[in-house]
Each structure stands twice: as C-alpha cells, then as structure tokens.
Write a protein that holds these residues in place. Structure first.
Motif, mmCIF file in Angstrom:
data_model
loop_
_atom_site.group_PDB
_atom_site.id
_atom_site.type_symbol
_atom_site.label_atom_id
_atom_site.label_comp_id
_atom_site.label_asym_id
_atom_site.label_seq_id
_atom_site.Cartn_x
_atom_site.Cartn_y
_atom_site.Cartn_z
ATOM 1 N N LYS A 211 1.146 -0.538 8.619
ATOM 2 C CA LYS A 211 1.475 0.440 7.584
ATOM 3 C C LYS A 211 1.685 -0.297 6.261
ATOM 4 C CE LYS A 211 6.482 0.389 8.453
ATOM 5 N NZ LYS A 211 7.673 1.211 8.791
ATOM 6 N N ASN A 212 1.435 0.399 5.182
ATOM 7 C CA ASN A 212 1.593 -0.187 3.854
ATOM 8 C C ASN A 212 3.018 0.027 3.351
ATOM 9 O OD1 ASN A 212 -1.124 -1.031 3.604
ATOM 10 N ND2 ASN A 212 -1.736 1.042 3.035
ATOM 11 N N ALA A 213 3.527 -0.958 2.631
ATOM 12 C CA ALA A 213 4.856 -0.856 2.027
ATOM 13 C C ALA A 213 4.831 -1.541 0.670
ATOM 14 C CB ALA A 213 5.901 -1.504 2.936
ATOM 15 N N ASN A 214 5.713 -1.122 -0.216
ATOM 16 C CA ASN A 214 5.801 -1.702 -1.548
ATOM 17 C C ASN A 214 7.160 -2.360 -1.755
ATOM 18 O OD1 ASN A 214 3.301 -0.952 -3.165
ATOM 19 N ND2 ASN A 214 3.859 1.040 -2.303
ATOM 20 N N VAL A 220 2.377 -4.687 0.534
ATOM 21 C CA VAL A 220 2.258 -5.529 1.721
ATOM 22 C C VAL A 220 2.028 -4.651 2.941
ATOM 23 C CG1 VAL A 220 3.740 -7.349 0.794
ATOM 24 C CG2 VAL A 220 4.737 -5.494 2.139
ATOM 25 N N GLN A 221 1.497 -5.273 3.991
ATOM 26 C CA GLN A 221 1.294 -4.570 5.251
ATOM 27 C C GLN A 221 2.355 -5.005 6.255
ATOM 28 O OE1 GLN A 221 -2.863 -5.023 6.582
ATOM 29 N NE2 GLN A 221 -3.035 -2.819 6.205
ATOM 30 N N LEU A 222 2.938 -4.030 6.935
ATOM 31 C CA LEU A 222 3.942 -4.291 7.951
ATOM 32 C C LEU A 222 3.511 -3.664 9.271
ATOM 33 C CD1 LEU A 222 7.174 -3.442 5.925
ATOM 34 C CD2 LEU A 222 6.187 -5.705 6.319
ATOM 35 N N VAL A 223 4.029 -4.224 10.363
ATOM 36 C CA VAL A 223 3.756 -3.651 11.681
ATOM 37 C C VAL A 223 4.617 -2.394 11.850
ATOM 38 C CG1 VAL A 223 3.894 -3.998 14.164
ATOM 39 C CG2 VAL A 223 3.160 -5.883 12.676
ATOM 40 N N GLY A 224 3.958 -1.284 12.115
ATOM 41 C CA GLY A 224 4.666 -0.029 12.295
ATOM 42 C C GLY A 224 4.778 0.409 13.741
#
Length: 261
Positions: A211-214, A220-224
């Motif tokens: 998932k994308n996060a700011n 940045v991309q994080l594991v969701g």
C-alpha cells in the motif's frame, strides 16, 4: 541408514523423521519449535555426514549467547561416539589454536562462531578461510532469523559464505518472527533457487500486499498484508520440516510440561 548409526543419545521419533529426510541433502531447514530438540538433530546430522560423506569441517554460526553452548555442551552431549572431532571457538581460542582448525586431515574440525562477528571483516575472513580449507564441509546457522534482514551487512556477508558451503542447514523455532518475508534470505542462504525468486522485491510482490503511504510529502510503499501463503507453504515443504511441540506425541509428558513453562 539410521539403524546402523551409533547414537550417543537416542532420538525421539520426530527427530528420526527429520534426520531421514534431511541427513544427506545439500540443503535443509529445521524449523523446529523450542523443546523439540533441533540442536540434537543437527549434531546427529553432522555425525552422519562425517561417517558417510567424509566431511572434514563444520562451521556453526549462532548468536553470541548460544554459540558457546554448542562448543562446550551440545556437541559433546550428542555426538556419536564413532566420530572423532575437535572443537574450536571464535574469540575464545587463541589465533595459533584457531589455525589448527584449518587442517583438513585427521579428526573432524568443528568451528563455532558467534554470527555477530560476520558483521566485521575479521569475522568474514575467518569463516571464509575455514570453509575454503575444508572443501567437504557443512555450515549450520542456528537461530537463522538473525539473517532475515536482507539489507544488513551481516546478512550479505553470511550469504557470501553459501558459495563455499557444500552442505547447508538452517535452524530456528520460529522462521517467521514478524512477517513471511523473513523467510527470503534464510532460504537464499540455502539456495537462491529454492523459493523460485532471485530478488527479494519480486518475492515480496508475490506474497505481500503493498500500500502507498506519504511521510512528509515523500511517497513510500508499505506492507499492508499477505497473500498466497498456502502456496509459500507448499514451496517450503520439500526442503524443510516444521515441528511443533503440540504435535510431538513421542515426547515424555513430564518433559513436554516442563518445556511449556
């Protein structure tokens, strides 16, 4: 094969099962929960490889709090009486003594090393020199989640040792501490082809939902979450054993209860 092997301490049935599957394979993972005796299985595997395949050297990498237990307790407790061996310990034995471990003649040489030392140039040099002088060798990583971080210097250095290792074993009670992605570099040490991926990020994209996060305007991309975990379990099965205490019906009741505490 096991019927002819002279065990010093008799294995439980679940330990025999692991040994039968693993003893002569180039790579194997013992994912055995604490209390199920993974260290004994590994020591018996050393003995079987010495007697039947004539390995001359064994490198054991374990956390600082554990590697001396191998050197001063577990090996002597479980090693077959048919195996003559000498044990050497990193940062305990003096340099002249350690030099003797490079001799690939005579007794089996077992070199126990704290895996933290592989973060240093001196440590990686010592481990590489040992394996280079023992072409017929076995490398064991105890508590292999210590190399789960694919970016860590220690992990990259340990992976370099793989090319010098003929037989390889990883041991841990919990192969996944926080994420199924922990498995990637542990299995990469054994053989980068086992999981079917030569890139951590390709592996991540297969089994993680990103998932994308700011953060402060930076994307940045994080594991969701995770996906296809049944598939991952099937891939692991041919080269690993997952042993849980609750499934070890051969353990004496008292032993089982004591190890739950």
């Amino acid at each position: 094969m096991l019927n002819l092997f002279n065990f010093k301490t008799q294995p439980y049935e679940h330990q025999k099962t692991c040994l039968i599957k693993a003893w002569d394979k180039p790579t194997y993972a013992f994912f055995m929960e604490m209390g199920t005796g993974k260290t004994k299985v590994a020591v018996d595997n050393i003995g079987l490889l010495r007697i039947n395949k004539n390995i001359t050297g064994v490198l054991i990498l374990a956390p600082k709090s554990v590697y001396t237990v191998w050197a001063f307790d577990e090996i002597n407790k479980h090693m077959s009486p048919d195996v003559e061996y000498e044990i050497y310990s990193w940062n305990i034995d003096k340099p002249k003594q350690l030099k003797k471990s490079l001799d690939n003649k005579g007794k089996l040489k077992i070199f126990c090393m704290n895996i933290e030392a592989l973060s240093t140039s001196r440590g990686i040099k010592g481990a590489t020199e040992f394996l280079y002088n023992h072409k017929e060798n076995l490398t064991i990583i105890d508590e292999s989640t210590t190399i789960k971080n694919h970016k860590a210097i220690r992990t990259r250095n340990v992976l370099k040792l793989s090319e010098y290792s003929k037989y390889k074993r990883i041991l841990t009670g919990s192969p996944v501490t926080k994420s199924p992605l922990d498995l990637y570099t542990q299995c990469e040490f054994l053989n980068e082809e086992l999981l079917g991926f030569t890139s951590y990020y390709t592996f991540r994209n297969r089994y993680a939902v990103m998932k994308n996060a700011n953060f402060g305007g930076r994307r940045v991309q994080l594991v969701g979450g995770y996906q296809r975990l049944d598939e991952l379990s099937r891939i692991l099965k041919p080269f690993s054993d997952r042993v849980l205490k609750e499934n070890c019906l051969d353990l004496p009741a008292k032993t089982y209860i004591e190890r739950q505490v």
